[in-house]
Motif scaffolding. Structure first.
Motif, PDB file in Angstrom:
ATOM      1  N   ALA A  39       4.674 -60.519  29.742  1.00  0.00           N
ATOM      2  CA  ALA A  39       5.445 -60.937  30.800  1.00  0.00           C
ATOM      3  C   ALA A  39       6.133 -59.738  31.443  1.00  0.00           C
ATOM      4  O   ALA A  39       6.497 -60.198  32.914  1.00  0.00           O
ATOM      5  CB  ALA A  39       6.557 -61.609  29.813  1.00  0.00           C
ATOM      6  N   LYS A  40       6.476 -58.813  31.026  1.00  0.00           N
ATOM      7  CA  LYS A  40       6.992 -57.438  31.809  1.00  0.00           C
ATOM      8  C   LYS A  40       5.966 -57.050  32.792  1.00  0.00           C
ATOM      9  O   LYS A  40       6.471 -56.918  33.981  1.00  0.00           O
ATOM     10  CB  LYS A  40       7.175 -56.303  30.916  1.00  0.00           C
ATOM     11  N   GLN A  41       4.667 -57.205  32.599  1.00  0.00           N
ATOM     12  CA  GLN A  41       3.774 -56.671  33.699  1.00  0.00           C
ATOM     13  C   GLN A  41       3.849 -57.957  34.839  1.00  0.00           C
ATOM     14  O   GLN A  41       3.799 -57.684  36.060  1.00  0.00           O
ATOM     15  CB  GLN A  41       2.401 -56.933  33.253  1.00  0.00           C
ATOM     16  N   ILE A  42       3.929 -59.103  34.265  1.00  0.00           N
ATOM     17  CA  ILE A  42       3.902 -60.231  35.345  1.00  0.00           C
ATOM     18  C   ILE A  42       5.188 -60.108  36.381  1.00  0.00           C
ATOM     19  O   ILE A  42       5.323 -60.089  37.412  1.00  0.00           O
ATOM     20  CB  ILE A  42       3.815 -61.684  34.737  1.00  0.00           C
ATOM     21  N   ASP A  43       6.418 -59.664  35.532  1.00  0.00           N
ATOM     22  CA  ASP A  43       7.685 -59.436  36.277  1.00  0.00           C
ATOM     23  C   ASP A  43       7.799 -58.240  37.128  1.00  0.00           C
ATOM     24  O   ASP A  43       8.212 -58.189  38.300  1.00  0.00           O
ATOM     25  CB  ASP A  43       8.891 -59.488  35.633  1.00  0.00           C
ATOM     26  N   ASP A  44       6.819 -57.374  36.680  1.00  0.00           N
ATOM     27  CA  ASP A  44       6.981 -56.209  37.526  1.00  0.00           C
ATOM     28  C   ASP A  44       5.964 -55.827  38.516  1.00  0.00           C
ATOM     29  O   ASP A  44       6.106 -55.210  39.404  1.00  0.00           O
ATOM     30  CB  ASP A  44       6.885 -54.913  36.669  1.00  0.00           C
TER      31      ASP A  44
END
Ligand code: NAP
Length: 289
Positions: free
Chosen positions: A221-226
């Motif tokens: 999720a963090k990668q997708i958001d970042d």
């Protein structure tokens, strides 16, 4: 002794509506029920619920009204039976449907007076009332807060946003995930069954795999958001090599190849875009949005 618990009306007593009404009744809420087929209320009435003789009477009986029927068309059929202003009412729709239905019912509520929350139940009927149940709600925060204690009796009640569409969107996203996981499980069970191993042998390993994958999600999720995808659990190329093993094994065993072919083709498209050394979450681009 005076019962100070919030009175609730539940419209729709199928498997889910019945579980909702029973849980509220057991928790001591004065509970009014209505169902198109009245006989489905029998057990609840024996346990102390009040049977309303119309949807209109049920809605008028309580300030907190929950509707849980088959689909948005059924909700529409129930709303069409309501007459008169509902200014003091909080109406909660726990029927599954796309976010466009939530918008439609919010517009209806705007015209007819009630505060409106659209909700999504991320659980099955027998789980209602337990801490394992999550129900997400979107819409009027004030209406949610006023009723949070009552809603908390049905499961963990979470307000996910003022925009009415959000609960339905989360439900759809969750359902897609569920079917992806279940189809993966069924393919795996078919694979080992074709080799003479029973599905029960695979079940604990499948559950452990799902738990491991669940632990990856916050990082994804963090990668997708970042928008940055350094490999976490392995590179896309590593995943793709293993997908080819799955495809070959499935072919050898004579299985339906749709699922492994689809999974492989998504990863191959990512690799063809020169993303093979990045993490698996880089495939988010293949899903649009
Ligand atoms: P269900 O057992 O099939 O019950 C459907 C209910 O809708 C019945 O009360 C039925 O009334 C009523 N209904 C259907 N058409 C109607 C109409 N035109 N007018 C008035 N009432 C109508 O379904 P369920 O399992 O309770 O599911 C209800 C909702 O909860 C669905 O949207 C479902 O997706 C959602 N949900 C269910 C689960 C689950 O595990 N069951 C989990 C999460 C969410 P009659 O009795 O008269 O037919």
């Amino acid at each position: 002794m005076i019962n100070t618990k919030t009175p609730v009306s539940v419209l729709g007593l199928g498997l889910m509506g019945h579980a909702l009404a029973e849980t509220l009744l057991t928790a001591g809420h004065p509970t009014t029920v209505w169902n198109r087929t009245a006989s489905k209320a029998d057990r609840l009435v024996e346990a102390g619920a009040t049977l309303a003789d119309s949807a209109e009477a049920a809605v008028k009986a309580s300030q907190l009204v929950i509707i849980c029927v088959t689909d948005p068309a059924a909700v529409r059929a129930v709303l069409d039976q309501l007459d008169g202003a509902l200014d003091d009412t909080v109406l909660i729709n726990l029927t599954s449907g796309p976010s466009s239905a939530a918008t439609e019912f919010a517009d209806w509520a705007e015209q007819h007076g009630p505060d409106f929350l659209d909700g999504a139940i991320l659980a099955s009927p027998e789980m209602i009332g337990t801490a394992d149940t999550t129900i997400v709600y979107s819409g009027s925060r004030a209406a949610f807060d006023r009723n949070a204690e009552t809603l908390g009796r049905l499961g963990v009640a979470t307000h996910v946003g003022d925009d009415h569409r959000q609960a339905a969107l989360l439900e759809m996203a969750g359902l897609g995930l569920m079917w992806g996981a279940l189809n993966g499980y069924l393919h795996g069970a078919a694979l080992i069954r074709a080799a003479g191993v029973d599905a029960a042998t695979f079940a604990p390993l499948a559950a452990a795999t799902l738990r491991a994958v669940a632990d990856w999600l916050p990082g994804y999720a963090k990668q997708i958001d970042d928008g940055e995808f350094p490999p976490l659990d392995g590179t896309l190329d590593t995943h793709l090599a293993a997908m080819h093993h799955l495809l070959a094994e499935s072919e050898t065993l004579g299985l339906n190849l749709e699922l492994p072919r689809y999974v492989t083709s998504v990863a191959e498209r990512g690799a063809a875009e020169d993303k093979g050394q990045q993490g698996y979450a880089v495939l988010i681009d293949q899903f649009g949005g």
